[in-house]
Design an enzyme around this catalytic site. Sequence first.
Site, PDB file in Angstrom:
ATOM      1  N   LYS A  56       0.706  -1.143  -0.028  1.00 45.96           N
ATOM      2  CA  LYS A  56       0.072   0.046   0.063  1.00 45.96           C
ATOM      3  C   LYS A  56       0.920   1.273  -0.053  1.00 45.96           C
ATOM      4  CE  LYS A  56      -4.502  -1.655   0.132  1.00 45.96           C
ATOM      5  NZ  LYS A  56      -5.479  -1.163  -0.692  1.00 45.96           N
ATOM      6  N   SER A  81      -8.682   0.670   7.914  1.00 45.81           N
ATOM      7  CA  SER A  81      -8.479  -0.105   9.127  1.00 45.81           C
ATOM      8  C   SER A  81      -7.055  -0.662   9.410  1.00 45.81           C
ATOM      9  CB  SER A  81      -9.287  -1.358   9.308  1.00 45.81           C
ATOM     10  OG  SER A  81      -9.089  -2.098   8.089  1.00 45.81           O
ATOM     11  N   ASP A 179       4.224 -18.047 -17.322  1.00 45.31           N
ATOM     12  CA  ASP A 179       3.000 -18.586 -18.248  1.00 45.31           C
ATOM     13  C   ASP A 179       1.832 -18.215 -17.785  1.00 45.31           C
ATOM     14  OD1 ASP A 179       3.080 -20.536 -16.334  1.00 45.31           O
ATOM     15  OD2 ASP A 179       3.429 -22.019 -17.768  1.00 45.31           O
TER      16      ASP A 179
END
Length: 180
Positions: A56, A81, A179
Amino acid sequence: MTSDVLPDFNDVLSAAERVRGVARETPVLTHDALDEMAGGSLFIKAECLQVTGSFKIRGAMNRLSQIPAGQRAAGVVAFSSGNHAQGVARAARLLGMPALIVMPSDAPQIKVAGVEADGGIVRLYDRETESREEIAAQVAAERGAVVVPSFDDKDIIAGQGTAGLEFARQMEQAGTPLDH
């Protein structure tokens, strides 16, 4: 979210420049037992080792670094939170901006402490009787601050995308074609 607000590859490349020096390059891990269970080779990007404990910080730094210098004194407001809260608080501190984070009263104490350690102000709310979005909008309006959403924002998404960009480069450098 509509496709016209989704980032493109160039947005992710630009975000990579903005987060450089803030987000650390995290390792790609493997585990034989997981590979055996999956019937293939799994490669795991260990963003849990990121500076704030999650990916984040990437989106937060990309978003906050694009706030014009003249608007930074008013700061930012976010609601989360945990991981986004910590990412925004850290990015704001690094950019010299105040940050107020609206967190539920039952948020993990370690997440609240992480926000406060980076200088963020925590505004607790009761998720049963209050709206975090309304609180954030009201605080932002009062302060002239920018609301920083956790996911539905082009610059947040582009910043988070830098983990994928980094992963692709790491796998290429390792000579390991993917892949899936």
